[in-house]
Scaffold this active site. Structure first.
Site, PDB file in Angstrom:
ATOM      1  N   HIS A  77      41.462   3.181  80.480  1.00 20.15           N
ATOM      2  CA  HIS A  77      41.715   2.400  81.699  1.00 20.15           C
ATOM      3  C   HIS A  77      42.464   3.223  82.737  1.00 20.15           C
ATOM      4  O   HIS A  77      43.349   4.005  82.396  1.00 20.15           O
ATOM      5  CB  HIS A  77      42.442   1.086  81.388  1.00 20.15           C
ATOM      6  N   ASP A 102      43.836   1.667  85.426  1.00 13.72           N
ATOM      7  CA  ASP A 102      44.872   0.848  86.070  1.00 13.72           C
ATOM      8  C   ASP A 102      46.200   1.065  85.352  1.00 13.72           C
ATOM      9  O   ASP A 102      46.243   1.521  84.211  1.00 13.72           O
ATOM     10  CB  ASP A 102      44.492  -0.642  86.066  1.00 13.72           C
ATOM     11  N   GLU A 127      42.752  -3.334  82.331  1.00 11.59           N
ATOM     12  CA  GLU A 127      43.288  -3.433  80.964  1.00 11.59           C
ATOM     13  C   GLU A 127      44.663  -4.063  80.962  1.00 11.59           C
ATOM     14  O   GLU A 127      44.988  -4.888  80.116  1.00 11.59           O
ATOM     15  CB  GLU A 127      43.341  -2.046  80.308  1.00 11.59           C
ATOM     16  N   GLU A 128      45.472  -3.674  81.939  1.00 12.43           N
ATOM     17  CA  GLU A 128      46.857  -4.157  81.952  1.00 12.43           C
ATOM     18  C   GLU A 128      46.973  -5.620  82.377  1.00 12.43           C
ATOM     19  O   GLU A 128      48.061  -6.180  82.357  1.00 12.43           O
ATOM     20  CB  GLU A 128      47.725  -3.265  82.859  1.00 12.43           C
ATOM     21  N   ASP A 174      44.551   5.772  73.888  1.00  7.18           N
ATOM     22  CA  ASP A 174      45.444   4.855  74.602  1.00  7.18           C
ATOM     23  C   ASP A 174      46.547   4.375  73.662  1.00  7.18           C
ATOM     24  O   ASP A 174      47.072   3.278  73.802  1.00  7.18           O
ATOM     25  CB  ASP A 174      44.618   3.672  75.135  1.00  7.18           C
ATOM     26  N   ARG A 232      52.669 -11.562  69.409  1.00 10.99           N
ATOM     27  CA  ARG A 232      51.788 -10.497  68.911  1.00 10.99           C
ATOM     28  C   ARG A 232      51.213 -10.975  67.593  1.00 10.99           C
ATOM     29  O   ARG A 232      51.940 -11.490  66.732  1.00 10.99           O
ATOM     30  CB  ARG A 232      52.580  -9.211  68.683  1.00 10.99           C
TER      31      ARG A 232
HETATM   32  N1  BES Z   1      47.975   1.324  75.777  1.00  8.20           N
HETATM   33  C1  BES Z   1      48.598   0.055  75.640  1.00  8.20           C
HETATM   34  C2  BES Z   1      48.596  -0.476  74.228  1.00  8.20           C
HETATM   35  C3  BES Z   1      49.264   0.365  73.174  1.00  8.20           C
HETATM   36  C4  BES Z   1      50.354   1.165  73.465  1.00  8.20           C
HETATM   37  C5  BES Z   1      48.793   0.331  71.901  1.00  8.20           C
HETATM   38  C6  BES Z   1      50.949   1.938  72.479  1.00  8.20           C
HETATM   39  C7  BES Z   1      49.396   1.055  70.900  1.00  8.20           C
HETATM   40  C8  BES Z   1      50.480   1.880  71.204  1.00  8.20           C
HETATM   41  C9  BES Z   1      47.903  -0.934  76.573  1.00  8.20           C
HETATM   42  O1  BES Z   1      47.705  -0.399  77.857  1.00  8.20           O
HETATM   43  C10 BES Z   1      48.757  -2.148  76.763  1.00  8.20           C
HETATM   44  O2  BES Z   1      49.814  -2.026  77.313  1.00  8.20           O
HETATM   45  N2  BES Z   1      48.290  -3.320  76.321  1.00  8.20           N
HETATM   46  C11 BES Z   1      48.969  -4.553  76.555  1.00  8.20           C
HETATM   47  C12 BES Z   1      48.053  -5.702  76.348  1.00  8.20           C
HETATM   48  C13 BES Z   1      47.349  -6.205  77.582  1.00  8.20           C
HETATM   49  C14 BES Z   1      46.565  -7.448  77.264  1.00  8.20           C
HETATM   50  C15 BES Z   1      48.257  -6.429  78.749  1.00  8.20           C
HETATM   51  C16 BES Z   1      50.098  -4.712  75.589  1.00  8.20           C
HETATM   52  O3  BES Z   1      50.044  -4.222  74.453  1.00  8.20           O
HETATM   53  O4  BES Z   1      51.074  -5.365  75.986  1.00  8.20           O
HETATM   54 MN    MN Z   2      46.960   1.493  77.797  1.00  4.88          MN
HETATM   55 MN    MN Z   3      49.661  -0.558  78.945  1.00  6.53          MN
END
Ligand code: BES
Ligand code: MN
Ligand code: MN
Length: 450
Positions: A83, A85, A149-150, A176, A324
Site C-alpha cells: 500500500h 497510503d 490499506e490504512e 508490510d 484484535r
Molecule cells: N503494516 C501494518 C500491519 C502490520 C504491522 C502487521 C506490523 C504486522 C506487523 C498495516 O499497515 C496496518 O497498520 N494495519 C492496520 C489495520 C487496518 C485495517 C487499519 C492495523 O494493524 O492496525
Molecule cells: Mn502497512
Molecule cells: Mn499501517
C-alpha cells in the site's frame, strides 16, 4: 550485494525519498490530490522499471495501481501486494523533523510511511527493476498497490471480486510486516483480525451545570468509563460473554515453538520505559500479541477539554474501541457480541449507540509451501541465518480476503522492525532493511521459480 544494486544504491534511496515527500494520507480528504500523486508516482516508476503495463484503477475511494510483466504464461506468477497510503502524521509537534520531509540520520530514513509501507513497497519496485536490468526475472509478476490499506481496504475488496481473472497468480508476496531484529530474520505466518467500532453514550438532552444537576443525573463520561472498565477482569481477560468461544487454543507443543523466538522482557520494557507489561494472565508477551485477542480503547472524548476549567455535566461521551482477533474468531460475530453486551450493561439513565467501523479476519499462512520455503531460503541467503516463523500482532485484513476470493495464500516477507515507530511520530526505516529487502526479493523469485 548484487552489482546492479550496489551501483544504483544512491538513486534507489533518492527515489524513495521523493516518494516519501508525497503526503499520501488516505484518512484525510485534504490529501486526496496527494494520494493520487503517490499512485501516479508508483505507476511511473513501475513503467520505467519495465512492466508491460501499469494502470491506475479508479475506485469509489483512492485508486489502485495494477501492473504486470508477463514473460511466459506457462510460468508461475507472483502477485505483489502493498500500500502506498500512510497513516496521518499527527501529533506533529512530536516529530524531530517534518513527517513529509524525509531525512537520513543514523543510517535510518525518517518520514511517515518510511517503513509502513512506502519503503517496503519501493523495495519491490527496485527489486523488479534489478531483475529486469540484469535479465533475471524468472517468472511472471503482477503488482497490486492500493491506497486505502490504512482505512480498511473497503474498495480493494470490491476490486478483487471484480478482477479475479486479471489477478490470477500462484502466490501473493507482501512486505508490510516486521522481522525480529536485523540479526534475527523472521517471517510472519499469522496476522490478527480486527473489529473496530465507535460508541456513543448520551445522558441528559443537553449539557448541564455540574453543581445544579451533579449527583443526581448520570454523567455519560463516568458511565462510559465504568462500562469500559467492566469489559476486562483483574486478569485482563475480556468479559464479553462468548468472546473466546471460537479462539483456537494452541497445543502445548505449539506454544513451546512460538516461545522459542527470542524475546527479551528487560529490553522490551526498557525500550517502552514502562515498569512492567500488563497483559492477559497466563500468557507470554509473544502469545499475548500473537495468538490471543485484545480489546483496547483507541480514543475517548467528551465534555470540556479546553483551557482552564468549566463545571459541566456533559450530555455525551464517545470512544473508539478495537478488538484484535485470532483464528478462528470472526469479526462480524465479535462485533455483534460486543454490540449486544455493551448495550446490555448500560444503566437506564443513558442511551447507548454502537457503530461498527471496519473489520478484518485473522489469518495463518503455511510454513511448508513452496513460496514460504523460497522466502525462507532467500532470507537465509542474505541474512546468513534461517528466518524464524512468527505470529505478527498487526492486521492486514485483505490477506484473508485474498485467500477467500482468489484462493491464494500469501507470504509475509516484511523487513521492518517493531521499533520503527510505524503509525507514530518519527517513523523510520533502516537503510540496512531497505537494501536487504531489495537484495532478498529477487532471490525469492529465483527460488520460487526453480
Ligand atoms: N503494516 C501494518 C500491519 C502490520 C504491522 C502487521 C506490523 C504486522 C506487523 C498495516 O499497515 C496496518 O497498520 N494495519 C492496520 C489495520 C487496518 C485495517 C487499519 C492495523 O494493524 O492496525
Ligand atoms: Mn502497512
Ligand atoms: Mn499501517
Amino acid at each position: 550485494m548484487n552489482k546492479y544494486i550496489q551501483e544504483n544504491k544512491d538513486r534507489f534511496l533518492s527515489e524513495l525519498l521523493d516518494f516519501l515527500r508525497i503526503p499520501s494520507v488516505s484518512a484525510d480528504s485534504k490529501y486526496k490530490g496527494d494520494v493520487r500523486r503517490a499512485s501516479e508516482f508508483v505507476q511511473k516508476k513501475l513503467q520505467e522499471a519495465g512492466v508491460d503495463k501499469a494502470e491506475i484503477c479508479e475506485t469509489a475511494g483512492h485508486p489502485i495501481i495494477y501492473a504486470e510483466k508477463i514473460i511466459n504464461p506457462a510460468l508461475p506468477t507472483v502477485l505483489v501486494y502493498g500500500h502506498y497510503d500512510v497513516q496521518p502524521a499527527d501529533p506533529l509537534n512530536l516529530w524531530d523533523s517534518p513527517p513529509f520531509e524525509p531525512v537520513v540520520k543514523n543510517e535510518k530514513i525518517y518520514a511517515r510511511g518510511a517503513c509502513d509501507d512506502k519503503g517496503q513497497v519501493y523495495m519491490h519496485v527496485k527489486a523488479f527493476e534489478t531483475m529486469m536490468k540484469t535479465n533475471s526475472l524468472p517468472c511472471n509478476i503482477k503488482f497490486m498497490i492500493e491506497g486505502e490499506e490504512e482505512v480498511g481496504s473497503n474498495n480493494l475488496g470490491i476490486f478483487v471480486r471484480a478482477n479475479k481473472a486479471k489477478l490470477k497468480a500462484d502466490v501473493i508476496l507482501i512486505s508490510d510486516t516486521s522481522i525480529i531484529a536485523n540479526d534475527t530474520p523472521s517471517i510472519d505466518v499469522g496476522l490478527r483480525g480486527l473489529s473496530y467500532l465507535e460508541v456513543e453514550i448520551t445522558g441528559s438532552n443537553r449539557d448541564l451545570h455540574s453543581g445544579v444537576y451533579g449527583g443526581a443525573v448520570a454523567n455519560p463520561i463516568n458511565v462510559l468509563c465504568e462500562m469500559i472498565a467492566s469489559l476486562k477482569d483483574a486478569n485482563q481477560h475480556i468479559t464479553i460473554p462468548n468472546f473466546y468461544d471460537d479462539v483456537l487454543v494452541l497445543s502445548e507443543q505449539e506454544r513451546k515453538e512460538l516461545n522459542l523466538a527470542p524475546f527479551d522482557m528487560k529490553a522490551y520494557t526498557q525500550d517502552l520505559q514502562i515498569e512492567e507489561t500488563r497483559g492477559e494472565k497466563g500468557y507470554t508477551v509473544l502469545e499475548q500479541t500473537g495468538v490471543r485477542p485484545t480489546l483496547d480503547v483507541n480514543g475517548i472524548w467528551g465534555g470540556y477539554i479546553g483551557e482552564g476549567a468549566k463545571t459541566v455535566l456533559p450530555s455525551k461521551a464517545f470512544a473508539k474501541i478495537s478488538m484484535r482477533l485470532v483464528p478462528n474468531q470472526n469479526s462480524d460475530k465479535i462485533t455483534e457480541l460486543f454490540q449486544k453486551y455493551f448495550t446490555s450493561i448500560a444503566p437506564k439513565g443513558v442511551k447507548v449507540e454502537v457503530r461498527p467501523h471496519h473489520g478484518g479476519e485473522p489469518v495463518v499462512t503455511p510454513t511448508d509451501s513452496k513460496a514460504y520455503l523460497a522466502a525462507s531460503k532467500a532470507m537465509e541467503t542474505t541474512f546468513g541465518k534461517k528466518p524464524i516463523p512468527t505470529r505478527g500482532g498487526g492486521s492486514i485484513p485483505i490477506v484473508a480476503l485474498f485467500e477467500k476470493e482468489l484462493g491464494l495464500k500469501s507470504v509475509l516477507m516484511g523487513f521492518g522492525l517493531d521499533s520503527d515507530a510505524i503509525h507514530s511520530p518519527n517513523e523510520h526505516y533502516g537503510l540496512f532493511n531497505y537494501y536487504k529487502g531489495i537484495e532478498t526479493i529477487p532471490l525469492f523469485f529465483k527460488y520460487f521459480s526453480e
